[in-house]
Design an enzyme around this catalytic site. Structure first.
Site, mmCIF file in Angstrom:
data_model
loop_
_atom_site.group_PDB
_atom_site.id
_atom_site.type_symbol
_atom_site.label_atom_id
_atom_site.label_comp_id
_atom_site.label_asym_id
_atom_site.label_seq_id
_atom_site.Cartn_x
_atom_site.Cartn_y
_atom_site.Cartn_z
ATOM 1 N N ARG A 199 0.926 -1.127 0.023
ATOM 2 C CA ARG A 199 -0.067 0.034 0.171
ATOM 3 C C ARG A 199 0.766 1.236 0.006
ATOM 4 N NH1 ARG A 199 -4.897 0.718 4.017
ATOM 5 N NH2 ARG A 199 -5.246 2.184 2.669
ATOM 6 N N CYS A 258 -1.083 6.551 8.727
ATOM 7 C CA CYS A 258 -1.259 5.121 7.971
ATOM 8 C C CYS A 258 -2.434 5.393 6.952
ATOM 9 C CB CYS A 258 -1.734 4.283 9.269
ATOM 10 S SG CYS A 258 -3.118 5.001 10.043
#
Length: 303
Positions: A199, A258
């Site tokens: 990611r 995040c």
């Protein structure tokens, strides 16, 4: 003695035997199946634990839908403290929830989950942000409690009398998108991204409209803080790993992020366990950054 970072299962058992003023919170959750955490709680939890739902208790109300219907902005009368997929409620709203479940300023809080401290870390950080020092993560979560012979309860727990939790001066640092953007390429800021490497590199993006990462961000997947037993690694090991990641950068400059400000917290907690100080959280994280027009993004590894 207050526990402020981690607490072991045996230490928690000692507190319970001593009838110390405390409240235990089960924060188990599943992003892809939001109802699953509460179902697991009802099946088995530490006796007396209060369930804290990431979506409804630890986040402000959601608003505009993003990729795949996932909400990324919040619109409610009480202004949230951050943006992103899991916007922080205001400190006042959070204090009202704590009061509603019977948590008081003189209590020790113990938080746990079944998810590698991913979701309970959110509540740990929020209590610090509300000025409450006595909050600790149960090291190893529910599995460690069971391994230590801890009893389990199920179903509903009796409700607690309402209290009046009063927020104090914040013991945690929250930064917003503007602050992070203004310090890009500035040695006064080191962004650490807690998402999984694919990611971070932009190879996959299951939740947000744009793949990639904040330019210059370092990558430390939050699961790297745990050993094979599901507990946090020893402080010296964590310190060595973070110092290698920072490569001479001042730990005091670190801003954790995040996807939506949740899984960044285990990195923040790990740095505190390692003796590297209290670092900042960008709670809006990639879900807010990638939905803010005009901000740069990057794919692939950093140069």
């Amino acid at each position: 003695m207050a526990y402020t970072t981690l607490i072991s299962a045996s230490e928690l058992q000692d507190l319970l035997r001593a009838k110390a003023p405390l409240m235990i919170f089960d924060c188990s959750f599943d992003l892809m199946k939001p109802e699953a955490g509460e179902q697991l709680y009802r099946e088995a939890h530490i006796p007396g634990a209060v369930y804290a739902n990431l979506d409804t208790d630890l986040s402000a109300k959601h608003g505009a839908p993003g990729k795949g219907g996932v909400v990324i902005a919040q619109k409610e009368a009480g202004a949230p403290a951050s943006g992103g997929r899991h916007p922080l409620p205001s400190r006042e709203t959070f204090a009202a929830w704590l009061s509603s479940v019977g948590f008081a300023n003189d209590m020790q809080a113990v938080v746990y989950d079944r998810n590698g401290a991913n979701y309970c870390g959110r509540l740990w950080w929020m209590l610090k942000w509300a000025g409450h020092e006595a909050v600790a993560v149960l090291d190893g979560g529910l599995a460690a409690w069971q391994a230590a012979g801890g009893a389990l309860g199920s179903g509903e727990e009796p409700t607690h009398f309402r209290t009046n939790f009063v927020p104090g001066p914040p013991l945690a640092t929250l930064v917003d998108t503007r602050q992070v953007a203004e310090r890009l390429d500035n040695p006064a800021q080191t962004v650490v991204d807690a998402r999984a490497a694919p990611r971070y590199r932009g190879e996959v993006e299951p939740l947000d409209p744009i793949a990639g990462h904040i330019p210059g961000a370092l990558n430390r997947p939050f699961a790297e803080n745990l050993g094979p037993d599901g507990k946090f690694k020893p402080a010296a090991q964590l310190r060595a790993e973070f110092e290698a990641l920072l490569a001479g950068r001042d730990p005091a400059t670190v801003v954790h992020q995040c996807g939506s400000g949740v899984s960044a917290v285990p990195n923040l907690l790990a740095m505190q366990i390692a003796g590297l100080g209290t670092t900042a959280l960008y709670a809006g994280s990639w879900s807010e950054w990638s939905n803010t027009p005009g901000l740069p993004t990057r794919q692939g590894p950093n140069p």
